[in-house]
Design a protein around this motif. Structure first.
Motif, PDB file in Angstrom:
ATOM      1  N   TRP A  49     -31.083  82.265  51.085  1.00 61.94           N
ATOM      2  CA  TRP A  49     -30.919  83.276  52.117  1.00 61.94           C
ATOM      3  C   TRP A  49     -32.190  83.500  52.937  1.00 61.94           C
ATOM      4  O   TRP A  49     -32.236  84.372  53.796  1.00 61.94           O
ATOM      5  CB  TRP A  49     -30.486  84.608  51.494  1.00 61.94           C
ATOM      6  CG  TRP A  49     -29.127  84.549  50.910  1.00 61.94           C
ATOM      7  CD1 TRP A  49     -28.217  83.529  51.009  1.00 61.94           C
ATOM      8  CD2 TRP A  49     -28.493  85.554  50.120  1.00 61.94           C
ATOM      9  NE1 TRP A  49     -27.074  83.817  50.328  1.00 61.94           N
ATOM     10  CE2 TRP A  49     -27.199  85.068  49.769  1.00 61.94           C
ATOM     11  CE3 TRP A  49     -28.857  86.808  49.664  1.00 61.94           C
ATOM     12  CZ2 TRP A  49     -26.315  85.789  48.995  1.00 61.94           C
ATOM     13  CZ3 TRP A  49     -27.964  87.532  48.898  1.00 61.94           C
ATOM     14  CH2 TRP A  49     -26.705  87.021  48.567  1.00 61.94           C
TER      15      TRP A  49
ATOM     16  N   ARG B  70     -14.954  82.231  48.742  1.00 57.10           N
ATOM     17  CA  ARG B  70     -14.281  83.530  48.599  1.00 57.10           C
ATOM     18  C   ARG B  70     -13.712  84.070  49.895  1.00 57.10           C
ATOM     19  O   ARG B  70     -12.828  84.917  49.884  1.00 57.10           O
ATOM     20  CB  ARG B  70     -15.225  84.562  47.989  1.00 57.10           C
ATOM     21  CG  ARG B  70     -16.336  84.961  48.907  1.00 57.10           C
ATOM     22  CD  ARG B  70     -17.110  86.094  48.308  1.00 57.10           C
ATOM     23  NE  ARG B  70     -17.358  87.080  49.343  1.00 57.10           N
ATOM     24  CZ  ARG B  70     -17.996  88.205  49.164  1.00 57.10           C
ATOM     25  NH1 ARG B  70     -18.431  88.526  47.979  1.00 57.10           N
ATOM     26  NH2 ARG B  70     -18.202  89.026  50.153  1.00 57.10           N
ATOM     27  N   THR B  71     -14.206  83.590  51.023  1.00 57.76           N
ATOM     28  CA  THR B  71     -13.562  84.028  52.265  1.00 57.76           C
ATOM     29  C   THR B  71     -12.818  82.886  52.952  1.00 57.76           C
ATOM     30  O   THR B  71     -12.173  83.105  53.958  1.00 57.76           O
ATOM     31  CB  THR B  71     -14.583  84.624  53.246  1.00 57.76           C
ATOM     32  OG1 THR B  71     -15.720  83.775  53.288  1.00 57.76           O
ATOM     33  CG2 THR B  71     -14.996  86.012  52.832  1.00 57.76           C
TER      34      THR B  71
ATOM     35  N   LEU C 270     -30.897  82.235  45.289  1.00 55.19           N
ATOM     36  CA  LEU C 270     -30.396  82.925  46.459  1.00 55.19           C
ATOM     37  C   LEU C 270     -31.507  83.297  47.435  1.00 55.19           C
ATOM     38  O   LEU C 270     -31.319  83.233  48.647  1.00 55.19           O
ATOM     39  CB  LEU C 270     -29.620  84.180  46.053  1.00 55.19           C
ATOM     40  CG  LEU C 270     -28.240  83.877  45.485  1.00 55.19           C
ATOM     41  CD1 LEU C 270     -27.488  85.173  45.230  1.00 55.19           C
ATOM     42  CD2 LEU C 270     -27.439  83.000  46.435  1.00 55.19           C
TER      43      LEU C 270
ATOM     44  N   ASN D 209     -20.682  84.729  45.252  1.00 58.49           N
ATOM     45  CA  ASN D 209     -20.629  84.816  46.706  1.00 58.49           C
ATOM     46  C   ASN D 209     -20.434  83.448  47.344  1.00 58.49           C
ATOM     47  O   ASN D 209     -20.715  83.259  48.505  1.00 58.49           O
ATOM     48  CB  ASN D 209     -21.916  85.456  47.225  1.00 58.49           C
ATOM     49  CG  ASN D 209     -23.124  84.654  46.828  1.00 58.49           C
ATOM     50  OD1 ASN D 209     -23.174  84.125  45.731  1.00 58.49           O
ATOM     51  ND2 ASN D 209     -24.078  84.541  47.716  1.00 58.49           N
TER      52      ASN D 209
ATOM     53  N   ALA E  54     -19.037  80.502  49.338  1.00 61.94           N
ATOM     54  CA  ALA E  54     -18.297  80.639  50.597  1.00 61.94           C
ATOM     55  C   ALA E  54     -16.794  80.529  50.409  1.00 61.94           C
ATOM     56  O   ALA E  54     -16.013  80.979  51.257  1.00 61.94           O
ATOM     57  CB  ALA E  54     -18.772  79.582  51.587  1.00 61.94           C
TER      58      ALA E  54
ATOM     59  N   GLN F 299     -21.148  80.545  42.066  1.00 59.16           N
ATOM     60  CA  GLN F 299     -21.665  81.876  42.401  1.00 59.16           C
ATOM     61  C   GLN F 299     -20.527  82.761  42.882  1.00 59.16           C
ATOM     62  O   GLN F 299     -19.599  82.308  43.528  1.00 59.16           O
ATOM     63  CB  GLN F 299     -22.701  81.785  43.529  1.00 59.16           C
ATOM     64  CG  GLN F 299     -23.825  80.833  43.272  1.00 59.16           C
ATOM     65  CD  GLN F 299     -24.689  81.287  42.126  1.00 59.16           C
ATOM     66  OE1 GLN F 299     -24.578  82.426  41.683  1.00 59.16           O
ATOM     67  NE2 GLN F 299     -25.523  80.406  41.642  1.00 59.16           N
TER      68      GLN F 299
ATOM     69  N   VAL G 274     -29.377  84.521  39.398  1.00 63.30           N
ATOM     70  CA  VAL G 274     -29.288  83.734  40.630  1.00 63.30           C
ATOM     71  C   VAL G 274     -30.356  84.104  41.650  1.00 63.30           C
ATOM     72  O   VAL G 274     -30.378  83.554  42.745  1.00 63.30           O
ATOM     73  CB  VAL G 274     -27.898  83.895  41.282  1.00 63.30           C
ATOM     74  CG1 VAL G 274     -26.821  83.373  40.346  1.00 63.30           C
ATOM     75  CG2 VAL G 274     -27.629  85.342  41.624  1.00 63.30           C
TER      76      VAL G 274
ATOM     77  N   LEU H 274     -24.399  87.477  54.384  1.00 57.12           N
ATOM     78  CA  LEU H 274     -24.546  87.557  52.935  1.00 57.12           C
ATOM     79  C   LEU H 274     -23.313  88.098  52.238  1.00 57.12           C
ATOM     80  O   LEU H 274     -22.871  87.550  51.241  1.00 57.12           O
ATOM     81  CB  LEU H 274     -25.740  88.460  52.579  1.00 57.12           C
ATOM     82  CG  LEU H 274     -27.072  88.088  53.190  1.00 57.12           C
ATOM     83  CD1 LEU H 274     -28.150  89.006  52.660  1.00 57.12           C
ATOM     84  CD2 LEU H 274     -27.420  86.645  52.888  1.00 57.12           C
ATOM     85  N   SER H 275     -22.783  89.187  52.740  1.00 56.47           N
ATOM     86  CA  SER H 275     -21.669  89.773  52.009  1.00 56.47           C
ATOM     87  C   SER H 275     -20.393  89.882  52.835  1.00 56.47           C
ATOM     88  O   SER H 275     -19.299  89.854  52.310  1.00 56.47           O
ATOM     89  CB  SER H 275     -22.062  91.170  51.491  1.00 56.47           C
ATOM     90  OG  SER H 275     -22.389  92.009  52.561  1.00 56.47           O
TER      91      SER H 275
ATOM     92  N   PRO I 260     -19.764  85.563  53.365  1.00 58.61           N
ATOM     93  CA  PRO I 260     -20.918  84.888  52.789  1.00 58.61           C
ATOM     94  C   PRO I 260     -20.970  83.418  53.200  1.00 58.61           C
ATOM     95  O   PRO I 260     -19.970  82.717  53.141  1.00 58.61           O
ATOM     96  CB  PRO I 260     -20.701  85.003  51.288  1.00 58.61           C
ATOM     97  CG  PRO I 260     -19.700  86.050  51.119  1.00 58.61           C
ATOM     98  CD  PRO I 260     -18.881  86.109  52.354  1.00 58.61           C
ATOM     99  N   GLY I 261     -22.134  83.011  53.601  1.00 61.14           N
ATOM    100  CA  GLY I 261     -22.325  81.607  53.925  1.00 61.14           C
ATOM    101  C   GLY I 261     -22.054  81.269  55.374  1.00 61.14           C
ATOM    102  O   GLY I 261     -22.532  80.271  55.888  1.00 61.14           O
TER     103      GLY I 261
ATOM    104  N   TYR J 135     -27.616  92.440  55.571  1.00 56.83           N
ATOM    105  CA  TYR J 135     -28.721  92.685  56.496  1.00 56.83           C
ATOM    106  C   TYR J 135     -28.811  91.691  57.644  1.00 56.83           C
ATOM    107  O   TYR J 135     -29.071  92.099  58.779  1.00 56.83           O
ATOM    108  CB  TYR J 135     -30.043  92.749  55.721  1.00 56.83           C
ATOM    109  CG  TYR J 135     -30.141  93.959  54.832  1.00 56.83           C
ATOM    110  CD1 TYR J 135     -29.346  95.072  55.079  1.00 56.83           C
ATOM    111  CD2 TYR J 135     -30.993  94.005  53.753  1.00 56.83           C
ATOM    112  CE1 TYR J 135     -29.410  96.189  54.269  1.00 56.83           C
ATOM    113  CE2 TYR J 135     -31.073  95.125  52.939  1.00 56.83           C
ATOM    114  CZ  TYR J 135     -30.278  96.212  53.192  1.00 56.83           C
ATOM    115  OH  TYR J 135     -30.339  97.317  52.396  1.00 56.83           O
TER     116      TYR J 135
END
Lengths: 503, 263, 394, 304
Positions: D51, A174-175, D47, A170, A172, A168, D43, D73-74, D77-78, D270
């Motif tokens: 989420w 990616r950070t 998701l 997003n 995790a 995906q 997805v 979320l953004s 994320p995670g 959010y």
């Protein structure tokens, strides 16, 4: 012109105090949203990835593909496959050893349709990748490849950080990315700064003692910070600041990436499916006038920069011709009521999407709006953030017009942007002639033929006007003279950053 | 005298805003590439920006783009605040408790946070800005009104009028709300009026939220010149001065508006 | 009023001295900069006779300058010298691009048609391979032999006998083959170079009196001119080691930077001296014509050329420092020579696509640079044939 | 004790309603964070489950109330929201505390001390106070930076460690942030007006006149009585100061909760935005409960 004597005083002080090597601090307009090489779409991300990750091959300083993660390799006689032995002793930033599985995983993840990697096209020439040992693997190609090492510079990802090849956007990772590169992520803060520290385990010597990306949204402040010696590098100097930085002897300007051009893209799903309307818009926009307030650059007539070997100098610029544009619009059933073009009681209005972190973008939009307004067309600009851009432009194609710029490496491969099947063709442009030319240009091995085909493609695309081609701006990076051994890769910028050092 | 000056200043501001409203929108977005970055002149009173747009025109239209939403926000906060405040103060009891609680809940949310959340969720526009700001300022209007109404309800004048058989609606609307609260409410709304303009400017300056280019506003006029090494530029100072002028005038006027019994 | 550098600049770069020692070493004898600005009469005398020529030379419009100066004036020789310098760069660029193209062509086993075959004998004929610096060639032989000379090549050979102006025009015109344009003229610049003897030009200029022999050159004083004309017969590197300027020796990037700083300090102190002594209009002339910057660029570019063969990366760094980023066009701020030197340095470093970019501004100023550009363009395509293209939104 | 319980209960209820209200507001918002992903449709189902977007609204509200904010979320994320907001909240708390202290301190001292000699600086402070926060910050930052450039240029000073504002954390940046927070946007002016009215009222109270005639110094009673007003001021100003911090943090590049909130709101994260607004509500309501309890306590002490 402000007096710029300050840096020299500071420089003297800094020199007196600096015994230990400092990290390189550089500014970007916005921190990258993602550090995952599978989903790279913009240069900010690409630059950070250059520091964190390695590819199988990389560019030498004379821009020739040289092994990076590869120890040795052999290309089969028929050039349809290749075996690779990976460098030994390479570890991921979390201490795990690099294995052939990681490479296979990366290729499969890029190819996995569920992943929908933006970089999928870069591995399309590989049909299979299989590990033949812990550090050896075999790649099979779709056709004969003369020098496949030129195509194997994409970044390798750690298999053990993912659960499968369907990844995906997003995720995790990616950070919290880990790579095998010369620097590893120390922190990714909420204030948009990314701190990278020297990877002491790196297989080669790393002279630069870390790097810090600062998000500085205000371009003018970026230039000031460089002059104030609070930064060592700016990756892109806006034309307005060039004179100030040029006059500062503590700063060196590197003309580096010139293969990028601005455009106004038209969504072919709507009113722009009509070529006459596209022509009308192109004729209404006075590109030279737009360029003036934002700086120096060269206008272009097609999808290449003027210095490109593929640029077709015989293609004439569409003349700024509001009268013909008016006639064209009138033939489409619009009537002019003195201030606006109206059809069925609705004024002729377009929504133009622009990413809101583009400072130059705002200026261009204002100027375009002013121009179109003179000819009775209303432009409603919308400045949107990166996430909304990805969603509305790339995914749902919910726009009339977009203003953006493309940046190319030295190959200037426009296939993805202009082929009807191209992964970056979000305007929906489709032309059989152009498709054929682009396909041929991809496969031909004769440089003359390739040039000729792409020059023809330039002509064919220009004739179709799928977008208003604007200009290429003179691009410069600015690096402080305190940075030793600085050399900037023309596209990825930081390819040789491990050899830099800061006094 | 001071009061008259303040009123006159605000009247001028409203008149200018009215002129701005009457001007065609296109006047603010008209670019003149060959007349960019001009200094002050008869043709362009405050000069032009780098697109050759007339700063004075943009300022006037920008003012109207800010003033009318500000008036809208005042209406929202004024109506909601008056109704809720009067109900609380006049009826007391359970109504007071429930409405008072709701006011507290709303007041718990920092105003900027509320406005920010509303704007980012529902989109950038003057309309949402006005609604959000109006809502965010409602609690303070409610509090002020209810305190005032409650005090008046027990005042001798009202008690005497009631004994004289003045109908309740008249007591409520004329004696309490009109004669009793107009200064309080006006003072609150004047505060909101200037706070709205400051809010708009802050949002535009920091993150390009709210009223956005190319629609002019005081905020994005300031943002346009910000950081260009030209912080001493009149094109930055004049909008800033206009903003400060309105803030100062509203404060001066609000300072004068004290109900006799409050002292 | 661009460069108001304090003397402290030296401290910053050299990094060894804590306190600013006096870095001022104003040129002991009068520089052309001082002569032109402090004594307006000298400048007026210079421009009175050949105003158009000097304007063109200042704007680095070399072809116009050669035409505008009287045929026997010092200016005429100066303009021809400057043009020869650019031609020398273009010749070097073309030679290297041909060499690399032939190598890649052969290693890829590409079709050797008329076009590519015609090049080899032509190139041999004008001595191309001999001009290649040994540092850049890994073998002395030309990759493949072409014996058959196609018709178009013969036409060109005939044309090389024509007069210089006709030849100049010819180089800019594409060779057509089967209705596709190919500019594959390997010898144009070599013939243009041979048409004018640089040694003779240098000799004439060095014997000329007055400002005209040095104005806008890399040699500030008359002594420098005499010294440099005795030291070299190559116009491109004249001024690299002028005695009145700080010594130049660069073996690595730090020493290179130190030398630039030292040069900047000297030019700056000279500029300050001039500003103090010159009349007001002289001072404005200095900044309007950006003469100090011009001197700096001329010197740096000359120095860049001395490093070209052995240290292309250093040469490139110097050429980049010399280049004024604020205006890409060839003109008063960026000379044609600076552009050609940059392109040459980039090509020698293997950065073909960027060399192409550096050549781009030259195309408008000197249309005859087209042939060199075409060679480099072909090479750049050839080198990238197998690469996977990458593109991003910026 | 009873008063404390009552105030506590009100505060708790306030937070519950505020959080529920915010949840409803977010649920009503057009579109959701998944829309912002390039492969949203593919997805969506995964998701939504991941989420927690598929559970009913009341359950989501319940989760938030027990402190389960879910994951970012953004923004990151995670990552658990708690991790994302903890550090920034601490920072914001420190600025807020310092800002409140400075504000009430300045206002109280200003209201009590009315000597002629300090009138002029106070007048200056008051005029400065009507300047909006962002403008004040703009002027201070540019003024300081350009001032250093000029002074260093002239050889008067060496490069200060905080230079240039507001890039890196430094004492000066902290002081500027706190100062602007306390002074800007008429914050100080309002607080001063409020307290000086109180001081005026106190001074005309019978016991004050009596104490004055007995020759007792004013400080023996004034500060004690003023404490109540200060408490009320603090409770009343808390939301405004928190809101002001959003602006101050953005302008001065401070990575606090305000910046995170801004970025979360803009990036449609959010859960993070909701968590922060919940914390803010708790903050304000809790503070109010504590201060009201204290006030009641003191009042009773006075009447007794």
């Amino acid at each position: 012109m402000p007096r710029l004597t300050l840096p020299f005083v500071f420089g003297a002080l800094a020199l007196a105090a600096s015994a230990i090597a400092s990290p390189l601090r550089y500014a970007e307009d916005g921190a990258p949203g993602t550090i995952n090489p599978l989903f790279t779409t913009n240069m900010t991300e690409a630059r950070v990835q250059e520091l964190l990750f390695d590819g199988l091959f990389t560019d030498s300083r004379s821009l020739v593909a040289t092994p990076e993660l590869v120890q040795s390799y052999q290309i089969a006689e028929d050039r349809q496959s290749m075996t690779i032995d990976l460098r030994s002793g390479v570890t991921w930033h979390d201490g795990q050893a690099l294995s052939a599985d990681d490479v296979v995983f990366t290729i499969n993840a890029m190819k996995d349709p569920t992943t929908a990697s933006t970089e999928a096209a870069r591995v399309s020439f590989i049909t299979t990748a299989e590990a033949t040992g812990p550090r050896s693997l075999r790649l099979t190609f779709a056709g004969p490849e003369l020098s496949p090492e030129d195509k194997l510079s994409f970044k390798i990802l750690p298999k053990h950080r993912f659960s499968g090849t369907a990844i995906q956007r997003n995720d995790a990772f990616r950070t919290n990315p880990i790579g095998t590169g010369p620097f590893k992520l120390a922190s990714f803060s909420a204030d948009g700064s990314i701190v990278l520290e020297r990877n002491v385990e790196y297989f080669a010597e790393v002279d630069l003692n870390g790097a810090t990306l600062r998000e500085v949204a205000d371009k003018s402040y970026q230039a000031k910070l460089l002059v104030y010696q609070s930064l060592e590098a700016l990756v892109r100097v806006v034309p307005r600041d060039l004179a100030t930085l040029e006059a500062d002897r503590g700063i060196e300007l590197y003309p580096y990436q010139t293969n990028s051009w601005w455009y106004i893209g038209m969504n072919h799903q709507g009113v722009w499916a009509d070529p006459d309307m596209r022509s009308a818009l192109t004729m209404m926009i006075n590109v030279d006038e737009l360029l003036r307030p934002i700086g120096t650059g060269d206008t272009v007539t097609g999808p290449f920069v003027r210095s490109s070997p593929f640029y077709n100098h015989d293609v004439r610029k569409v003349a700024h011709d509001p009268d013909t544009a008016r006639t064209l619009i009138a033939t489409k059933g619009y009537t002019f009521d003195g201030t606006h073009w109206v059809k069925d009681g609705q004024p002729l209005t377009f929504r133009l999407l622009v990413q809101d972190d583009q400072e130059v973008g705002q200026d261009v939009v204002i100027a375009i709006q002013g121009q179109l307004q003179r000819y009775g067309v209303t432009l409603e600009p919308e400045f949107i953030d990166e996430a909304a851009w990805k969603s509305r432009v790339w995914q749902s194609r919910d726009f009339d017009l977009v203003l953006s710029q493309w940046t190319f490496d030295r190959n200037e491969d426009i296939h993805e942007q202009f082929h009807s099947q191209g992964s970056r063709n979000f305007t929906g442009y489709a032309s059989e002639t152009t498709d054929a030319l682009l396909d041929q240009a991809r496969t031909t091995v004769d440089p003359q033929a390739k040039r000729s085909l792409l020059q023809q493609a330039h002509g064919s695309i220009s004739a179709d006007q799928p977008m208003v081609f604007l200009w290429t701006l003179n691009s410069y990076a600015a690096v402080s003279t305190r940075v030793q051994n600085a050399e900037v890769h023309p596209f990825y910028f930081f390819t040789w950053a491990q050899d830099w050092s800061v006094e | 005298m001071k009061r008259r000056a303040a009123i006159a200043s605000l009247v001028v501001v409203l008149l200018v805003a009215l002129i701005g409203t009457l001007m065609p929108d296109m006047a603010a977005t008209e670019t003149r590439p060959d007349q960019a970055n001009l200094g002050m002149s008869w043709a362009f009173w405050l000069g032009t920006d780098r697109h050759g747009r007339a700063i004075a025109t943009r300022l006037v239209i920008g003012l109207s783009n800010g003033v009318w939403p500000a008036v809208g926000a005042c209406t929202v906060a004024g109506v909601l605040g008056l109704v809720a405040g009067t109900a609380r103060g006049w009826l007391g009891g359970l109504t007071n408790t429930v409405l008072g609680f709701l006011t507290t809940v709303l007041a718990t949310m920092p105003r900027y946070v509320l406005v920010l959340v509303v704007l980012t969720i529902w989109g950038d526009s003057a309309l949402w800005l006005a609604l959000a700001a109006g809502l965010a300022w409602t609690p303070s209007v409610t509090e002020a009104v209810s305190a005032r109404v409650e005090r008046l309800r027990h005042s001798e004048t009202i008690l005497a009028s009631r004994l004289h058989g003045v109908p309740t609606w008249r007591l409520l609307l004329v004696h309490t709300v009109w004669f009793g609260c107009r200064k309080t409410v006006t003072r609150q709304l004047l505060g909101l009026f200037s706070a709205f303009l400051v809010l708009e400017a802050s949002l535009a300056y920091i993150g390009g939220l709210g009223i956005r280019e190319p629609t002019p506003s005081i905020g994005n006029l300031l943002a346009m010149q910000w950081g260009r090494g030209a912080w001493s530029d009149p094109r930055f100072w004049v909008p800033a001065a206009v903003l400060l002028f309105i803030v100062a005038a509203t404060r001066a006027l609000a300072h004068q508006l004290v109900e006799p019994a409050d002292v | 009023m661009r460069r108001q550098l304090p003397a402290l600049a030296l401290v910053f770069f050299s990094g060894c001295s804590e306190t600013p020692s006096t870095p001022d070493m104003p040129l002991d004898t009068s520089s052309w900069l001082a002569e032109a600005i402090i004594t307006p009469s000298a400048f007026e005398a210079l421009t009175a006779a050949n105003r158009d020529g000097w304007v063109a030379l200042h704007a680095s419009d070399l072809n116009t300058a050669v035409g505008a100066f009287a045929s026997d004036s010092t200016g005429q020789f100066r303009a021809r010298l400057a043009r020869q310098t650019v031609y020398a760069d273009l010749a070097a660029i073309t030679d290297l691009a041909i060499w690399r193209t032939l190598k890649v062509w052969q290693s890829r086993g590409l079709p050797t048609d008329d076009g590519i075959l015609g090049v080899v004998p032509l190139w041999r004929r004008c001595g191309g391979p001999q001009r290649l610096p040994s540092a850049l060639t890994d073998s002395a032989t030309i990759p493949f032999d072409g014996t058959a000379v196609p018709e178009w090549a013969n036409d060109r050979i005939d044309a090389y006998g024509a007069d210089v102006e006709a030849l100049r025009a010819l180089v800019a015109v594409p060779v057509m083959q089967n209705e596709t344009r190919i500019i594959r003229d390997p010898c144009g610049y070599a013939f243009l170079l041979a048409s004018d003897d640089p040694a003779a030009l240098i000799d004439t200029v060095s014997q000329a009196e007055g400002l005209a022999s040095r104005f806008l050159s890399a040699m500030p004083t008359a002594d420098d001119l005499v010294h440099q004309s005795a030291a070299t017969a190559l116009p491109g590197i004249m001024g690299a080691t002028s005695p009145s300027l700080p010594a130049f020796e660069a073996t690595d990037l730090p020493s290179l930077h130190a030398s630039v700083v030292a040069l900047d300090a000297v030019i700056e102190s000279e500029r300050l001296r001039i500003v103090q002594q010159a009349p007001l209009d002289g001072v404005s002339l200095l900044s309007e014509l950006s003469l100090a910057e011009r001197l700096r660029q001329e010197v740096l570019v000359a120095r860049s050329r001395t490093l070209m063969d052995d240290h292309p990366a250093l040469a490139g760094a110097l050429a980049d420092i010399a280049w004024d980023a604020t205006d890409r066009a060839i003109g008063p701020r960026n000379t044609a020579g600076a552009a050609s030197a940059r392109a040459r340095a980039l090509l020698q470093q293997g950065r073909t696509r960027e060399a192409l970019d550096a050549l781009e501004p030259l195309l408008t100023a000197m249309p005859e640079s087209a042939a060199a550009r075409e060679w480099v363009a072909d090479l750049s395509v050839l080198e990238g044939l197998d690469r996977a293209g990458d593109s991003k939104e910026e | 004790m009873l008063a404390a319980l009552k105030h506590g209960a009100v505060a708790a209820l306030t937070v519950v309603v505020a959080v529920a209200g915010m949840q409803v507001l977010l649920a009503l918002a057009p579109g959701d964070p998944i829309d912002l992903l390039p492969n949203a449709e593919a997805v969506r189902a995964t998701l939504e489950a991941q989420w927690g977007l598929d559970v009913p609204l009341w359950e989501r509200i319940g989760r938030t109330l027990i402190g389960d904010f879910g994951q970012s979320l953004s923004l990151r994320p995670g990552a658990p929201v708690r991790e994302v907001i903890a550090q920034p909240l601490l920072k914001t708390a420190s600025w807020w505390l310092a800002g409140s202290a400075l504000l009430t301190g300045l206002a109280a001292v200003g209201a009590v001390v009315q000597r002629r000699s300090i009138r002029v600086p106070r007048a200056v402070l008051m005029v400065v106070s009507i300047v909006p926060t962002f403008l004040l910050a703009h002027l201070i930052v540019n003024g300081a930076n350009e001032g250093v450039v000029a002074a260093t240029d002239a050889g008067l000073i060496s490069r200060p460690s905080w230079f240039p504002l507001p890039l890196d954390a430094s004492t000066l940046r902290f002081v500027v942030a706190v100062g602007i927070l306390a002074i800007g946007s008429a914050s100080l002016l309002d607080a001063y007006t409020e307290l000086s009215t109180q001081v005026h009222a106190l001074r005309s109270r019978p016991f004050a006149i009596a104490a004055h005639s007995r020759g007792e110094p004013e400080r023996s009673w004034l500060w004690r009585h003023l404490a109540i007003a200060v408490c009320e001021l603090l409770a009343g100003r808390a939301p405004a100061l928190l809101g002001g911090l959003v602006i101050v943090e953005k302008v001065l590049l401070l990575g606090g909760a305000g910046t995170v909130l801004w970025d979360a709101a803009v990036g449609r994260d959010y859960p993070v935005a909701l968590a922060l607004t919940a914390v803010f509500a708790l903050w304000v309501a809790g503070l109010r409960a504590v201060l009201y309890t204290l006030r009641d306590h003191w009042r009773r002490g006075q009447t007794a």
